[in-house]
Design an enzyme around this catalytic site. Structure first.
Site, mmCIF file in Angstrom:
data_model
loop_
_atom_site.group_PDB
_atom_site.id
_atom_site.type_symbol
_atom_site.label_atom_id
_atom_site.label_comp_id
_atom_site.label_asym_id
_atom_site.label_seq_id
_atom_site.Cartn_x
_atom_site.Cartn_y
_atom_site.Cartn_z
ATOM 1 C CG HIS A 1 43.544 39.958 13.752
ATOM 2 N ND1 HIS A 1 42.801 40.912 14.407
ATOM 3 C CD2 HIS A 1 44.822 40.376 13.839
ATOM 4 C CE1 HIS A 1 43.612 41.859 14.868
ATOM 5 N NE2 HIS A 1 44.838 41.555 14.523
ATOM 6 C CG ASP B 1 41.715 46.647 10.682
ATOM 7 O OD1 ASP B 1 41.049 47.583 10.199
ATOM 8 O OD2 ASP B 1 42.038 46.600 11.889
ATOM 9 C CG HIS C 1 43.553 52.728 19.281
ATOM 10 N ND1 HIS C 1 44.387 52.478 18.248
ATOM 11 C CD2 HIS C 1 43.034 51.530 19.654
ATOM 12 C CE1 HIS C 1 44.390 51.182 17.979
ATOM 13 N NE2 HIS C 1 43.572 50.578 18.821
ATOM 14 C CG ASP D 1 45.654 47.473 12.225
ATOM 15 O OD1 ASP D 1 46.754 47.943 12.569
ATOM 16 O OD2 ASP D 1 44.888 46.889 13.017
ATOM 17 C CG ASP E 1 46.147 55.536 18.346
ATOM 18 O OD1 ASP E 1 46.638 54.773 19.179
ATOM 19 O OD2 ASP E 1 45.341 55.178 17.455
ATOM 20 C CG ASP F 1 48.686 41.016 14.688
ATOM 21 O OD1 ASP F 1 48.413 40.882 13.491
ATOM 22 O OD2 ASP F 1 48.119 41.828 15.443
ATOM 23 C CG ASP G 1 49.487 44.370 12.582
ATOM 24 O OD1 ASP G 1 48.614 43.573 12.205
ATOM 25 O OD2 ASP G 1 49.449 44.957 13.690
ATOM 26 C CD GLU H 1 44.692 43.012 11.778
ATOM 27 O OE1 GLU H 1 44.218 43.929 12.468
ATOM 28 O OE2 GLU H 1 45.821 42.530 11.959
ATOM 29 C CD GLU I 1 40.619 44.437 14.481
ATOM 30 O OE1 GLU I 1 40.294 45.640 14.436
ATOM 31 O OE2 GLU I 1 41.808 44.054 14.441
HETATM 32 C C1 XLS Z 1 45.472 44.630 17.150
HETATM 33 C C2 XLS Z 1 44.312 45.185 16.474
HETATM 34 C C3 XLS Z 1 44.037 46.643 16.777
HETATM 35 C C4 XLS Z 1 42.645 47.029 16.381
HETATM 36 C C5 XLS Z 1 42.210 48.348 16.939
HETATM 37 O O1 XLS Z 1 45.920 43.530 16.845
HETATM 38 O O2 XLS Z 1 44.471 44.963 15.095
HETATM 39 O O3 XLS Z 1 44.986 47.458 16.202
HETATM 40 O O4 XLS Z 1 42.475 47.043 14.990
HETATM 41 O O5 XLS Z 1 42.215 48.346 18.314
HETATM 42 CA CA CA Z 2 46.918 42.951 13.722
HETATM 43 CA CA CA Z 3 43.207 45.585 13.420
#
Ligand code: XLS
Ligand code: CA
Ligand code: CA
Length: 435
Positions: free
Chosen positions: A270, A295, A100, A338, A103, A306, A308, A267, A231
């Site tokens: 998600h 992702d 991003h 991710d 970032d 989430d 991750d 993802e 996404e």
């Molecule tokens: C957040 C998302 C984010 C996207 C990029 O849940 O996964 O990280 O992948 O903005």
């Molecule tokens: Ca996520």
């Molecule tokens: Ca993501």
């Protein structure tokens, strides 16, 4: 300066190796179905979790301290972090990264100053990309962290905030182009709502479509040839995210005539939050020509948010790679981690363990999937199961030359259908034999 001095180049040592800092399955040069593993998997490291993640959660601030994060000058931190990131990509042996705008470079007081900072850091990134032969899988903008975006970006009730978000998208697209990005991504940060008592959902969605159309137009203006992705995610941070799942995104894109300009970035975490399997979301995309990128992470069976986490489940990666391989594999996309190390994993080495494990588990998934595809067991079962549609009355229905009357006549003549077992357990046992 070396930021990970205790880590040497990570190499493939094979399944007998006991070295935790080596690949046991991912051999980037090994060919599978005519392509190297590196070309099939197209691994990417994400900048936000891996280099900017501190382990903070709603109950406490960060726990993770990095040597590239200590300076009074935020631009110095940005530069050191970028150098550390490329050292990490290179030592790990991935070909791609994702970021991003916010970032890689901190926001300043005005958009103008912020963009000047971004240009400076993007220049450094470009040099490091070419020095280390690393490519950009996708870039995006963060239009959700700053408090101005508390009520959304493209779907904000205020046109002033909409314009701010649009300006960020413009700049982030320019930088993505400058860095040769294979794609530009839109994740709907706070595009959603907390309550319909204060929300004009119809209008907000129209505005989101307008923003995306602006991006499509600008893409043409600047000659950016990368792919656009959306996404999906069903909730978090908002109670209801507009890009709920792949089906929902597709309906939205079709309604606003945007479908030909976008593919989806799926993802895993998600997908499961939306109540789907990862494989389901991938298959939906493939069936509709929408598969862009992935992702690669996972949620936790017992937590409804989430998390991750880094992927560890061979069953999941096998099914995902089987689905992706069946569709012909990635073109612009790849597997972007991710994912974030846990709050207690505070050592820099933990970042390596996390990625090595994730790359190995996808390598195993790829090898299993290639065998499954070559043997064709599942393909044959599906072919056989639908064979009735290939000729006779089935073909008539598919060609739309039979109506309800003809169906009735068919039944009056042929009576009860003969039933066939779906053989799910038999197939699950076969799947397990590949894992
Ligand atoms: C957040 C998302 C984010 C996207 C990029 O849940 O996964 O990280 O992948 O903005
Ligand atoms: Ca996520
Ligand atoms: Ca993501």
């Amino acid at each position: 300066m070396e930021y990970f001095p205790n880590i040497k180049q990570i190499t493939y040592e094979g399944t007998d190796s006991k070295n935790p800092l080596a690949f046991k399955h991912y051999d980037c040069r090994q060919k599978i179905l005519g392509k190297t593993m590196a070309d099939h998997l197209r691994f990417a490291v994400c900048y936000w979790h891996t280099f900017k993640g501190t382990g903070s959660d709603p109950f406490g601030p960060g726990t993770i301290v990095r040597n590239y994060n200590s300076s009074d000058d935020p631009m110095r931190i940005a530069e050191m972090t970028m150098e550390a990131a490329f050292e990490f990509f290179t030592k790990l042996g991935v070909d791609f990264w994702c970021f991003h705008d916010r970032d890689i470079s901190p926001e300043a007081q005005t958009l103008k100053e912020t963009n000047t900072r971004l240009d400076k850091i993007a220049k450094l990134a470009k040099k490091l990309q070419s020095d280390n032969n690393i490519k950009l899988l996708w870039g995006t903008t963060n239009a959700f962290s700053n408090r101005r975006f508390m009520s959304g970006a493209g779907t904000n009730p205020s046109p002033h905030v909409f314009a701010y978000a649009a300006s960020q998208v413009k700049k982030a697209m320019e930088i993505t182009k400058e860095l040769g990005g294979a794609a530009y991504l839109f994740w709907g940060g706070r595009e959603g709502y907390e309550t319909l008592l204060n929300t004009d959902m119809k209008r907000e969605l129209e505005h989101l479509a307008i923003l995306l159309q602006m991006a499509v137009d600008y893409k043409k203006d600047i000659g950016f040839n990368g792919q656009f992705y959306i996404e999906p995610k069903p909730k978090e941070p908002t109670k209801h995210q507009y890009d709920f799942d792949a089906g929902n995104c597709y309906a939205f894109l079709q309604k606003y005539n945007l479908a030909k300009h976008f593919k989806l970035n799926i993802e895993a975490n998600h997908a499961t939050l939306a109540g789907h399997s990862f494989q389901h979301e991938l298959q939906f995309c493939i069936d509709n020509g929408l598969l862009g990128s992935v992702d690669a992470n996972r949620g936790d069976l017992f937590l409804g948010w989430d998390t991750d986490q880094f992927p560890t489940d061979i069953y999941e990666t096998t099914l995902a790679m089987y689905t992706i391989l069946r569709s012909g594999g990635f073109t612009t996309g790849g597997l972007n981690f991710d994912a974030k190390v846990r709050r207690q994993s505070i050592d820099p080495t933990d970042l390596f363990h996390a990625h090595i494990g994730a790359m190995d588990v996808f390598a195993r998934g790829l090898k299993n999937a290639a065998k499954m595809l070559t043997d064709g067991v599942f393909e044959d079962v599906i072919k056989q199961r639908y064979a009735g549609w290939n000729d006779g009355f089935g073909a008539k229905i598919e060609k739309k030359t039979a109506g309800l009357k003809e169906c009735e006549n068919y039944i009056l003549e042929h009576g009860e259908p003969e039933l066939q077992s779906g053989r799910q357990e038999f197939l699950e046992n076969i799947l397990n034999s590949y894992i």
